[in-house]
Design a protein around this motif. Structure first.
Motif, mmCIF file in Angstrom:
data_model
loop_
_atom_site.group_PDB
_atom_site.id
_atom_site.type_symbol
_atom_site.label_atom_id
_atom_site.label_comp_id
_atom_site.label_asym_id
_atom_site.label_seq_id
_atom_site.Cartn_x
_atom_site.Cartn_y
_atom_site.Cartn_z
ATOM 1 N N TYR A 202 0.829 -1.205 0.000
ATOM 2 C CA TYR A 202 0.000 0.000 0.000
ATOM 3 C C TYR A 202 0.870 1.264 0.000
ATOM 4 N N TYR B 268 0.097 8.165 1.069
ATOM 5 C CA TYR B 268 -1.300 8.377 0.702
ATOM 6 C C TYR B 268 -2.208 7.959 1.860
ATOM 7 N N HIS C 298 -11.039 3.993 0.945
ATOM 8 C CA HIS C 298 -10.398 5.213 0.450
ATOM 9 C C HIS C 298 -8.896 5.283 0.737
ATOM 10 N N LYS D 214 -4.569 2.216 -0.791
ATOM 11 C CA LYS D 214 -4.400 2.203 -2.249
ATOM 12 C C LYS D 214 -3.136 1.422 -2.574
ATOM 13 N N GLN E 60 -0.491 -1.638 -9.144
ATOM 14 C CA GLN E 60 -1.482 -1.009 -10.031
ATOM 15 C C GLN E 60 -1.127 -1.213 -11.502
ATOM 16 N N GLN F 171 -10.155 3.802 -8.502
ATOM 17 C CA GLN F 171 -9.757 3.601 -7.112
ATOM 18 C C GLN F 171 -8.699 2.505 -6.988
ATOM 19 N N GLY G 28 -5.680 3.623 -10.114
ATOM 20 C CA GLY G 28 -5.124 4.972 -10.171
ATOM 21 C C GLY G 28 -4.945 5.467 -11.598
#
Length: 512
Positions: A137, A141, A228, A231, A237, A260, A263
């Motif tokens: 993660y 952020y 939220h 991420k 990602q 979400q 990204g």
């Protein structure tokens, strides 16, 4: 083109994610008659229009619920002026159990007016993954999204680092806190230790905070953390986006769900010249919980004969000694009765029959999460005979693309999470699985009523399949479809139910 599952030899290697080749086993079938009927019906329907469309949510009320856990409320107390101390958490389990632990830790830190030290992940002999928070993660952020709710630091301040936390009595294990603990349990047993020693360390902490009763602002904070603040890092990602692009040849505008999870790597609208390329514009993701540990622990019979029974008994002897001891002192439940009670994992064959009853066509592209199925191709053959377009992350990605994830099972699980959550339809075989629960919750929260999830009721399905020698296909179809449609009803989260799995509630979502 990437190679589909059915083109691979028998694959099995759960612990280290390295694919190894074992001797081929004979195909196992439990419902040969129904499989033949399914094959004939699917062949007839292949070139016909869909009569029932399980690619869409059946209830329009689903689109009325919108994400709003990050909304600011005047009733939210916010951060205290002074912290009562520091909370450390070492979470156990795999990716999804750790995710739940993180969100619970955020809520407990707020409850106790404490500063949260960025959670650590325990090394497990089962998962064998040394990944830490920042490997999965985005740390900065995470801290930025939650900065108005709690203080988060990356490590203890220097004056507290030398402390022997265990000797001080502030090391708190899962044995010290009951499952589904209430806020009062923390106020009475943990807060005094925190005030006295300025630091407490939770070891384990997977499910040590109940869902009810909980103050609305803490419930909302859990949702904000899960939906939220957590991420995935750019590496995950990027490759997750590559997975989606390898399956789908056409993309519409990115959805909130895609943004979400992916990204800036969320796929954009395809150029017109690519719209007619071969391959699907949509796919179904399936989380098939039929790994060896799940199969062995269930004590069910899956039609594999004496060899399978002995193999599973040997596995239990090594991996589940507590289960063996419990069985010695309890009245045994027969495998037949376990199946009637809905306690048996669905086989690949059973999963294929459900999809066939729902009308999914043979050319449907299916992403299989996990891919380490007990029995390998001997178990998968009935599935791939109906649905040959079956792919996994191992078949969609090259060895060089997978290399950075080798021996990091949680990071590989994150790729499955992305592929399942962003799929056009997500099908699960075990609603109690952490991956299935969290993925279905994500699809509810961000799906805008356009992210259907299929949940079979195992007890009802067992009753339907028990008539496999006589039941007609039309009757089978009708009963399976009713079962799935009932599981898709739009309803508020029930008391005590997981807010991560069922976020439709005032603390987490807003109804328009």
């Amino acid at each position: 083109m990437p190679m589909s599952w059915y083109a691979l030899p028998y694959m099995y290697a759960k612990d280290d994610n390295v694919v190894s080749i074992h001797e081929e086993r004979p195909t196992v079938q439990m419902y040969g008659r129904l499989l033949k009927l399914a094959s004939m019906v699917l062949a007839e329907k292949e070139f016909k229009q869909d009569s029932l469309n399980f690619w869409n949510e059946p209830y329009h009320q689903a689109s009325k619920w919108k994400p709003c856990a990050d909304k600011k409320y005047r009733t939210t107390p916010g951060k205290p002026d002074k912290s009562n101390g520091y909370i450390m958490v070492s979470a156990n389990g795999g990716l999804n159990q750790q995710r739940v632990a993180i969100c619970n830790a955020v809520a407990v830190a707020s409850l106790l007016n404490a500063t949260l030290v960025l959670p650590k992940f325990l090394y497990s002999n089962v998962w064998k993954d040394p990944s830490q928070f920042g490997d999965i993660y985005q740390e900065d952020y995470f801290m930025r999204i939650l900065k108005d709710d709690i203080d988060i630091v990356k490590e203890l301040p220097p004056h507290l680092k030398p402390l022997d936390i265990e000797a001080m009595g502030t090391l708190i294990t899962d044995a010290d806190i009951v499952k589904e603990a209430k806020p009062d349990d923390y106020i009475t047993s943990v807060l005094p230790l925190l005030l006295q020693n300025r630091v407490v360390h939770f070891l384990g902490f997977g499910n040590r905070l109940g869902f009810d009763p909980l103050p609305p602002h803490l419930q909302r904070l859990r949702c904000k953390c899960n939906f939220h603040a957590l991420k995935f890092v750019l590496k995950i990602q990027k490759v997750g986006s590559l997975l989606i692009k390898r399956i789908k040849k056409y993309y519409a505008a990115p959805r909130q769900l895609d943004k979400q999870l992916l990204g800036d790597f969320a796929p954009g609208i395809s150029p017109k010249q690519h719209n007619i390329a071969s391959g699907p514009s949509r796919y179904l993701a399936l989380h098939l919980r039929f790994e060896e540990d799940m199969v062995a622990y269930s004590l069910c019979d899956f039609g594999g004969g004496d060899y399978e029974k002995k193999e599973l008994e040997a596995y239990r002897d090594v991996h589940f000694p507590l289960l063996i001891e419990r069985l010695k002192n309890s009245k045994p439940v027969s495998p037949v009765e376990l199946r009637k009670l809905g306690r048996c994992p669905l086989t690949p064959e059973e999963a294929a029959l459900v999809l066939a009853a729902l009308g999914f066509k043979p050319e449907t592209f299916i992403y299989l999460a996990g891919s380490h199925i007990y029995g390998g191709s001997s178990r998968m053959q009935p599935f791939t005979s109906l649905y040959p377009n079956l792919v996994t992350k191992e078949t969609l990605l090259t060895s060089s693309e997978l290399a950075p994830f080798k021996n990091f099972s949680s990071q590989l699980a994150a790729l499955d999470f992305i592929a399942c959550a962003t799929s056009d339809v997500f099908a699960m075989t075990d609603s109690g699985s952490q991956l299935s629960s969290l993925v279905s919750g994500f699809r509810t929260y961000y799906g805008d009523g356009h992210a259907p999830t299929l949940r079979p009721n195992k007890k009802r399905l067992a009753a339907i399949l028990s008539e496999n020698r006589t039941i007609g296909w039309n009757t089978f179809e009708d009963r399976v479809r009713k079962m799935i449609e009932e599981g898709q009803r739009v309803q508020l989260r029930g008391s005590g139910r997981s807010i991560y799995r069922q976020p439709r509630c005032p603390e987490c979502m807003c109804r328009s």
